[in-house]
Design an enzyme around this catalytic site. Structure first.
Site, PDB file in Angstrom:
ATOM      1  CG  ASP A 113       8.835  13.688   4.475  1.00 46.24           C
ATOM      2  OD1 ASP A 113       8.662  14.644   3.688  1.00 46.24           O
ATOM      3  OD2 ASP A 113       8.832  12.500   4.115  1.00 46.24           O
ATOM      4  CB  ILE A 145      -0.975   0.023   1.201  1.00 42.56           C
ATOM      5  CG1 ILE A 145      -0.196  -0.142   2.517  1.00 42.56           C
ATOM      6  CG2 ILE A 145      -2.035  -1.061   1.047  1.00 42.56           C
ATOM      7  CD1 ILE A 145      -1.092  -0.033   3.750  1.00 42.56           C
ATOM      8  N   GLY A 146       2.120   1.157  -0.020  1.00 44.58           N
ATOM      9  CA  GLY A 146       2.959   2.351  -0.050  1.00 44.58           C
ATOM     10  C   GLY A 146       4.408   2.014  -0.318  1.00 44.58           C
ATOM     11  CD  GLU A 147       8.228   0.611  -4.032  1.00 43.04           C
ATOM     12  OE1 GLU A 147       9.262  -0.082  -4.130  1.00 43.04           O
ATOM     13  OE2 GLU A 147       7.286   0.548  -4.840  1.00 43.04           O
ATOM     14  N   GLY A 148       8.323   4.157  -0.586  1.00 40.73           N
ATOM     15  CA  GLY A 148       9.111   5.381  -0.567  1.00 40.73           C
ATOM     16  C   GLY A 148      10.579   5.084  -0.760  1.00 40.73           C
ATOM     17  CB  THR A 149      13.511   7.346  -0.653  1.00 42.34           C
ATOM     18  OG1 THR A 149      12.879   8.242  -1.561  1.00 42.34           O
ATOM     19  CG2 THR A 149      14.984   7.251  -0.998  1.00 42.34           C
ATOM     20  CG  PHE A 150      14.565   6.510   3.375  1.00 40.02           C
ATOM     21  CD1 PHE A 150      15.931   6.421   3.151  1.00 40.02           C
ATOM     22  CD2 PHE A 150      13.949   7.737   3.217  1.00 40.02           C
ATOM     23  CE1 PHE A 150      16.681   7.531   2.784  1.00 40.02           C
ATOM     24  CE2 PHE A 150      14.680   8.856   2.847  1.00 40.02           C
ATOM     25  CZ  PHE A 150      16.050   8.762   2.624  1.00 40.02           C
TER      26      PHE A 150
END
Length: 489
Positions: free
Chosen positions: A165, A52-57
């Site tokens: 952030d 359900i989500g993907e980021g840099t970290f």
């Protein structure tokens, strides 16, 4: 059957069961299988159903688990990338355990670790995507949203946590239930008097040089990474009493000129395009002052190191100009940008390719002279090649939302040329390049309460978007603003 075969079969069964519930894209299926593989204990407690989500970290997955009362509950599993420094992982966990679980701040249920893989388990909150609802929110929805965001900020700032952030995707919002949750403390820093012990360690760690792997220099020949013991310490205090595992598993100051391009369409050179700085006499006078170019003298100056975390479009002026002393005021600026989007119906409001363009966009709203004067207060020299007027926030928001006509001439001609949909394509360097919400009719706007917006909200917006971090309103004072006089804190 050996352990490896057991884990493989359990992984396959979990993926197959998830697939039977709803169609999972093949790439997500692969990611879920990989997560089960690197952390086998997950398959003994959770059925992971989606990504359900993907980021840099990190990546976030949706999972289901059975509770002691035989009910089933949904959780969000945050898988941190293996290159994350152990102290940063532990600091994020400590922020969640100390400040989470109350005042609209997400808490933590449990954490798994195997070798360098870490998964943080949090309650799942069903929420709506901000970009899909920003144009359909009533003014009352907006008032409640910003009120609860400020409550979350007051709470974490009380502990000396700077989130760094703040943006809509990190403040989950369930419109129907009016539930809110501030998430993702992966970039958090501490104030000098922070109560989060591990954030104090990060103050030194964040100033260390980075390795080619993207993390701070760590002795990779040592099997014990610095800070690993702190992660273990936090992992030994789980809150998983209600979970029913299929099998119990043991888990171990200087003035630096910032030059603004004269022509917005002339983009700043990329890192690969920039000429390499040459050795120059430091006593030479800069010869690009008040021009649209950057000379070799300026390029050869040593870059000042300062925290620059956050998401483009939400960074405060002091972050964009690399001010070394950054505090909780940067979170308040980001909250102001969110409120600006909510009032104008435009998201994202600021969208720039680099920090100089971002600073220019702020100037188009807050004024160049005001920005220059504010920068002086935190030791920075900002030079703008032409003067940009300060805009009236009420007129700006009402025009962008469609409550005023562009033909009224209340906004500068140059601003209209780049923001008025009737003028054609917007300038790529302009704020609110993409108008994600469709304009409502007058009847719809009235029904949503946008025809009776009090001036109080624009006063609060002005205080949140104060260019000077020293005088920018803090969360506690913002919650006492007349805009919220009838709301219980």
């Amino acid at each position: 059957m050996d352990t490896a075969q057991t884990v493989q079969r359990s992984t396959q069964q979990s993926v197959e069961k998830g697939r039977s519930q709803h169609k999972i894209p093949r790439d997500v299926e692969t990611d879920i299988a990989y997560l089960y593989e690197v952390l086998p204990q997950l398959s003994q407690i959770f059925r992971i159903t989606d990504k359900i989500g993907e980021g840099t970290f990190s990546s976030v997955y949706l999972a289901e688990a059975q509770m002691t009362d035989r009910s089933r509950r949904m959780f969000a599993l945050k898988h941190l990338i293996p290159t994350s420094h152990p102290v940063r992982i532990a600091a994020e966990l400590q922020c969640l355990t100390v400040a989470g679980g109350k005042e609209n701040v997400m808490g933590v249920t449990y954490c798994f670790r195997k070798e360098h893989h870490v998964v943080i388990v949090m309650p799942y909150m069903e929420h709506q995507t901000f970009v899909d609802i920003v144009g359909s929110l009533s003014f009352e929805d907006v008032r409640h949203y910003i009120f609860h965001l400020l409550k979350a900020l007051r709470h974490i700032h009380k502990f000396g946590i700077i989130h760094r952030d703040i943006k809509p995707t990190n403040f989950l919002f369930n419109r129907q239930k009016r539930e809110y949750a501030l998430v993702d403390f992966g970039l958090a820093q501490g104030t000098p008097d922070t109560q989060i012990e591990l954030l104090k360690e990060l103050l030194g760690l964040d100033n260390a040089p980075r390795s080619v792997f993207g993390e701070k220099n760590v002795n990779r020949t040592n099997s014990h990474k610095p800070g690993t013991d702190k992660v273990e310490g936090l992992l030994s205090k789980p809150k998983r009493d209600e979970l029913i595992p299929r099998k119990i598993v043991s888990t171990k100051h200087r003035s630096v000129p910032v030059r603004i391009p004269l022509n917005q369409k002339q983009k700043a050179p990329t890192e690969t395009q920039k000429p390499k700085p040459t050795a120059v006499n430091p006593s030479l006078t800069c010869n690009c002052y008040m021009t649209d170019r950057i000379c070799n003298i300026c390029l050869s100056r040593k870059q000042q190191v300062a925290p620059r975390a956050g998401t483009p479009g939400f960074r405060a002026p002091e972050v964009l100009t690399k001010c070394p002393n950054q505090g909780t005021a940067i979170d308040m600026w980001s909250a102001g940008v969110i409120l600006l989007s909510l009032l104008s119906g435009r998201y994202p409001f600021f969208k720039a390719s680099d920090d100089l363009i971002a600073l220019t966009q702020i100037m188009t709203i807050r004024g160049s002279r005001e920005t220059i004067e504010a920068a002086k207060t935190f030791g920075k020299s900002v030079v703008c090649s032409r003067e940009l007027p300060r805009l009236d926030l009420k007129i700006l928001c009402e025009t962008l939302r469609g409550l005023r006509s562009w033909d009224d001439g209340l906004l500068p001609t140059e601003f209209q040329a780049s923001h008025n949909p009737a003028e054609g394509k917007q300038d790529a360097g302009s704020p609110a390049k993409k108008h994600k919400s469709s304009l409502k009719s007058s009847a719809e706007l009235q029904e949503m309460g946008w025809d009776k917006v009090p001036d109080d909200v624009y006063d609060l917006l002005d205080k949140l978007l104060d260019l000077n971090p020293a005088t920018r309103i803090n969360a506690s004072m913002a919650l006492q603003h007349p805009l919220f006089r009838d709301m219980t804190d």
